[in-house]
Design a protein around this motif. Structure first.
Motif, PDB file in Angstrom:
ATOM      1  N   VAL A 118       0.846  -1.199   0.000  1.00  0.00           N
ATOM      2  CA  VAL A 118       0.000   0.000   0.000  1.00  0.00           C
ATOM      3  C   VAL A 118       0.878   1.246   0.000  1.00  0.00           C
ATOM      4  CG1 VAL A 118      -1.687   1.335   1.327  1.00  0.00           C
ATOM      5  CG2 VAL A 118      -1.924  -1.148   1.122  1.00  0.00           C
ATOM      6  N   ASP A 119       0.527   2.263  -0.836  1.00  0.00           N
ATOM      7  CA  ASP A 119       1.280   3.509  -0.881  1.00  0.00           C
ATOM      8  C   ASP A 119       1.149   4.251   0.446  1.00  0.00           C
ATOM      9  OD1 ASP A 119       2.298   3.338  -3.497  1.00  0.00           O
ATOM     10  OD2 ASP A 119       0.338   3.859  -4.336  1.00  0.00           O
ATOM     11  N   LEU A 120       2.290   4.834   0.865  1.00  0.00           N
ATOM     12  CA  LEU A 120       2.348   5.434   2.195  1.00  0.00           C
ATOM     13  C   LEU A 120       2.605   6.936   2.175  1.00  0.00           C
ATOM     14  CD1 LEU A 120       4.502   2.625   3.863  1.00  0.00           C
ATOM     15  CD2 LEU A 120       2.008   2.900   3.981  1.00  0.00           C
ATOM     16  N   GLY A 121       2.731   7.541   0.996  1.00  0.00           N
ATOM     17  CA  GLY A 121       2.854   8.994   0.961  1.00  0.00           C
ATOM     18  C   GLY A 121       3.989   9.503   0.128  1.00  0.00           C
ATOM     19  N   GLU A 122       3.797  10.686  -0.499  1.00  0.00           N
ATOM     20  CA  GLU A 122       4.768  11.310  -1.393  1.00  0.00           C
ATOM     21  C   GLU A 122       5.740  12.177  -0.606  1.00  0.00           C
ATOM     22  OE1 GLU A 122       2.889  13.888  -4.121  1.00  0.00           O
ATOM     23  OE2 GLU A 122       4.690  14.252  -5.339  1.00  0.00           O
ATOM     24  N   LEU A 142      10.098  10.003  -3.646  1.00  0.00           N
ATOM     25  CA  LEU A 142       9.074   8.968  -3.721  1.00  0.00           C
ATOM     26  C   LEU A 142       7.770   9.583  -4.199  1.00  0.00           C
ATOM     27  CD1 LEU A 142       9.899   7.285  -0.307  1.00  0.00           C
ATOM     28  CD2 LEU A 142      10.445   6.363  -2.556  1.00  0.00           C
ATOM     29  N   ALA A 143       7.209   9.042  -5.281  1.00  0.00           N
ATOM     30  CA  ALA A 143       5.933   9.535  -5.798  1.00  0.00           C
ATOM     31  C   ALA A 143       4.791   8.972  -4.973  1.00  0.00           C
ATOM     32  CB  ALA A 143       5.775   9.135  -7.260  1.00  0.00           C
ATOM     33  N   ALA A 144       3.642   9.655  -5.017  1.00  0.00           N
ATOM     34  CA  ALA A 144       2.486   9.234  -4.213  1.00  0.00           C
ATOM     35  C   ALA A 144       2.028   7.831  -4.583  1.00  0.00           C
ATOM     36  CB  ALA A 144       1.339  10.232  -4.390  1.00  0.00           C
ATOM     37  N   ASN A 145       2.133   7.499  -5.889  1.00  0.00           N
ATOM     38  CA  ASN A 145       1.672   6.181  -6.337  1.00  0.00           C
ATOM     39  C   ASN A 145       2.789   5.149  -6.367  1.00  0.00           C
ATOM     40  OD1 ASN A 145       3.103   7.257  -8.416  1.00  0.00           O
ATOM     41  ND2 ASN A 145       1.621   6.766 -10.029  1.00  0.00           N
ATOM     42  N   VAL A 199       5.463  19.201  -0.932  1.00  0.00           N
ATOM     43  CA  VAL A 199       4.731  20.450  -0.675  1.00  0.00           C
ATOM     44  C   VAL A 199       3.252  20.246  -1.022  1.00  0.00           C
ATOM     45  CG1 VAL A 199       4.484  22.882  -1.306  1.00  0.00           C
ATOM     46  CG2 VAL A 199       6.766  21.847  -1.138  1.00  0.00           C
ATOM     47  N   GLY A 200       2.388  20.574  -0.080  1.00  0.00           N
ATOM     48  CA  GLY A 200       0.962  20.431  -0.306  1.00  0.00           C
ATOM     49  C   GLY A 200       0.437  19.046  -0.021  1.00  0.00           C
ATOM     50  N   ALA A 201       1.351  18.129   0.322  1.00  0.00           N
ATOM     51  CA  ALA A 201       0.918  16.761   0.631  1.00  0.00           C
ATOM     52  C   ALA A 201       1.006  16.536   2.129  1.00  0.00           C
ATOM     53  CB  ALA A 201       1.781  15.741  -0.101  1.00  0.00           C
ATOM     54  N   GLU A 202       0.187  15.663   2.618  1.00  0.00           N
ATOM     55  CA  GLU A 202       0.177  15.363   4.038  1.00  0.00           C
ATOM     56  C   GLU A 202       1.329  14.444   4.436  1.00  0.00           C
ATOM     57  OE1 GLU A 202      -3.590  13.835   5.090  1.00  0.00           O
ATOM     58  OE2 GLU A 202      -4.713  15.629   4.512  1.00  0.00           O
ATOM     59  N   GLY A 203       1.887  13.746   3.436  1.00  0.00           N
ATOM     60  CA  GLY A 203       3.017  12.870   3.736  1.00  0.00           C
ATOM     61  C   GLY A 203       2.619  11.464   4.050  1.00  0.00           C
ATOM     62  N   GLY A 204       1.393  11.199   4.420  1.00  0.00           N
ATOM     63  CA  GLY A 204       0.965   9.851   4.694  1.00  0.00           C
ATOM     64  C   GLY A 204       1.712   9.244   5.855  1.00  0.00           C
TER      65      GLY A 204
END
Length: 468
Positions: A118-122, A142-145, A199-204
């Motif tokens: 499962v992807d864990l964040g960009e 690391l890309a989001a996908n 930037v703009g991402a929660e980071g997961g």
């Protein structure tokens, strides 16, 4: 009249057999060429044998002319906690080795996740190995996908930043844990890990999984240190030594120690490799005697059978033998040892060398520098091995005596082969001419026989009428 398909059918003569005899007689012209070519090929093979023996002697002489031959050492270490490998610059002696701790590579582990795919964040993962100016820092985006635990593992391993990554299943409810291990041991290879969300991402989840700094309290780090980096510690003759690796170089001059067991004691013994030195000398004697055996075989003569060796009286062979003998019977060394006999090698009347092993052993163990000087020397001319090497190089080099005479024989073999082909073509043409002439003769005789038979029949018929 129909064409004759087989010689002699029309005439009744054995023209085919006669043609075979003529061809056999013609082919006898090839016998001298075949004999000459075989003689030259045999000589070429003999030069090959001589070259092989000279090359073997050249290799043995080269070994004796190398100063490293007389500087070789062997090492032996007691116990099972360490092994040792000595180089030629190792100092002969005994060394007490005490291994304290072994060097270890640091390992860090994340907390567990339920699904490794499962992807864990960009974001950007930063890993530094070491500290200060020598630190090696690797940034991995690391890309989001493409940010699953497996993606993170593969990205780290692909980066080759001095860290290897793997996934461990601990069997818990969230079993999958990312484990980072430094590829080098020692405290200088400690890792610092951080993750910066895009930037703009929660980071997961990655923001809460990846993070370690030895300067922070353990509770402030996201990752857990499962194996602490450690240096190897040991003592050599009571002197404390620290090493980043379990492969320790320089603690004992010229010796590489490989540590495998903590809290162990060994005794390292470094000795001169006398066996290798004696082997080099005996190898030279063996190679020289083998050469003499080859020369004797190539220049022999059996009075009973009157069979001579292939190179009996050969000028190139005699010259090579004479040059080598002149070196061995001259003044060879530059110090206390000046003759072969001084080191236990006698030149026998039959041309071979005889080694006194006891005398050689005494020199190896008691006067190695003089022995080395005898073979290697220190001047431009060099010692015995240097002088022999010069002679052998002159004989064996491209354009040297043996090379030139070999090329001459090869040229004669090629020329004889071409001559054989020309004569064989001439014989084939001659035989074909005979065949055509015999065919014409056969046809002519066949016609004459037919005419004779016709006339005989007519005369017989005429006589019968006259008698009637």
């Amino acid at each position: 009249m129909a064409a004759i398909s087989s010689l002699g059918v029309g005439s009744g003569l054995d023209l085919s057999g006669l043609l075979d005899q003529l061809e056999k007689a013609e082919r006898m012209k090839l016998d001298p060429i075949t004999t000459q070519k075989k003689t030259q090929q045999t000589k070429l093979s003999s030069y090959g044998r001589l070259k092989s023996s000279l090359t073997s002697l050249q290799a043995a002489v080269k070994t004796l002319n190398d100063s490293k031959t007389f500087q070789g050492v062997t090492s032996n270490i007691s116990g099972s906690g360490a092994t040792a490998a000595a180089k030629s610059d190792a100092v002969v002696g005994r060394y007490a080795i005490e291994v304290g701790t072994l060097a270890k590579a640091q390992s860090l582990a994340t907390t567990g996740v339920a699904d490794r795919t499962v992807d864990l964040g960009e974001g950007r993962l930063t890993i530094s190995v070491g500290s200060g100016p020598a630190a090696k820092t690797t940034n991995i985006d690391l890309a989001a996908n493409a940010s699953s635990l497996e993606d993170v593992r593969d990205a780290i391993n692909k980066a080759n930043g001095g860290v290897s990554a793997s996934i461990v299943n601990d069997g818990g409810a969230t079993p999958h844990r990312l484990v980072l291990t430094s590829t080098a041991t020692g405290k200088a290879s400690e890792m610092t890990v951080s993750f910066t969300p895009a930037v703009g991402a929660e980071g997961g989840q990655l923001a809460g999984l990846l993070g370690y700094d030895a300067a922070l309290p353990a509770e402030d780090n996201s990752m857990t240190q499962t194996v602490a980096a450690a240096n190897a510690t040991l003592k050599v003759n009571g002197i404390d030594i620290t090493s980043q690796s379990n492969v320790v170089e320089g603690a004992v001059q010229g010796v590489t120690l490989s540590l495998s067991e903590p809290n162990s004691s060994q005794v390292l013994t470094v000795e001169r490799d006398n066996a290798a030195i004696k082997s080099a000398v005996t190898g030279f004697v063996t190679a020289y005697n083998s050469l003499q055996s080859t020369i004797s075989s190539l220049t022999s003569y059996n009075a009973d059978t009157q069979v001579a060796g292939d190179l009996l009286g050969d000028a190139t062979l005699r010259s090579a033998q004479s040059q080598l003998r002149n070196v061995l019977t001259g003044t060879l060394g530059e110090g206390a040892l000046t003759r072969l006999a001084d080191i236990g090698i006698e030149l026998e009347l039959k041309g071979t060398l005889k080694l006194d092993s006891t005398k050689l052993d005494s020199l190896v163990s008691g006067n190695l520098s003089a022995l080395s000087g005898f073979f290697g020397g220190s001047s431009a001319e060099g010692g015995m091995a240097g002088q022999l090497g010069t002679v052998l190089n002159s004989i064996l080099k491209d354009g040297g005596a043996l090379s030139n005479v070999t090329k001459g024989v090869e040229s004669r073999v090629k020329s004889l082969g071409e001559r054989y082909t020309r004569v064989e073509e001439s014989i084939s043409a001659t035989v074909e001419r005979y065949r055509k002439q015999f065919t014409q003769l056969d046809m002519m005789l066949s016609e004459m026989n037919a005419t004779t038979s016709y006339l005989t029949q007519q005369f017989d018929a005429l006589n019968a009428q006259l008698k009637g």
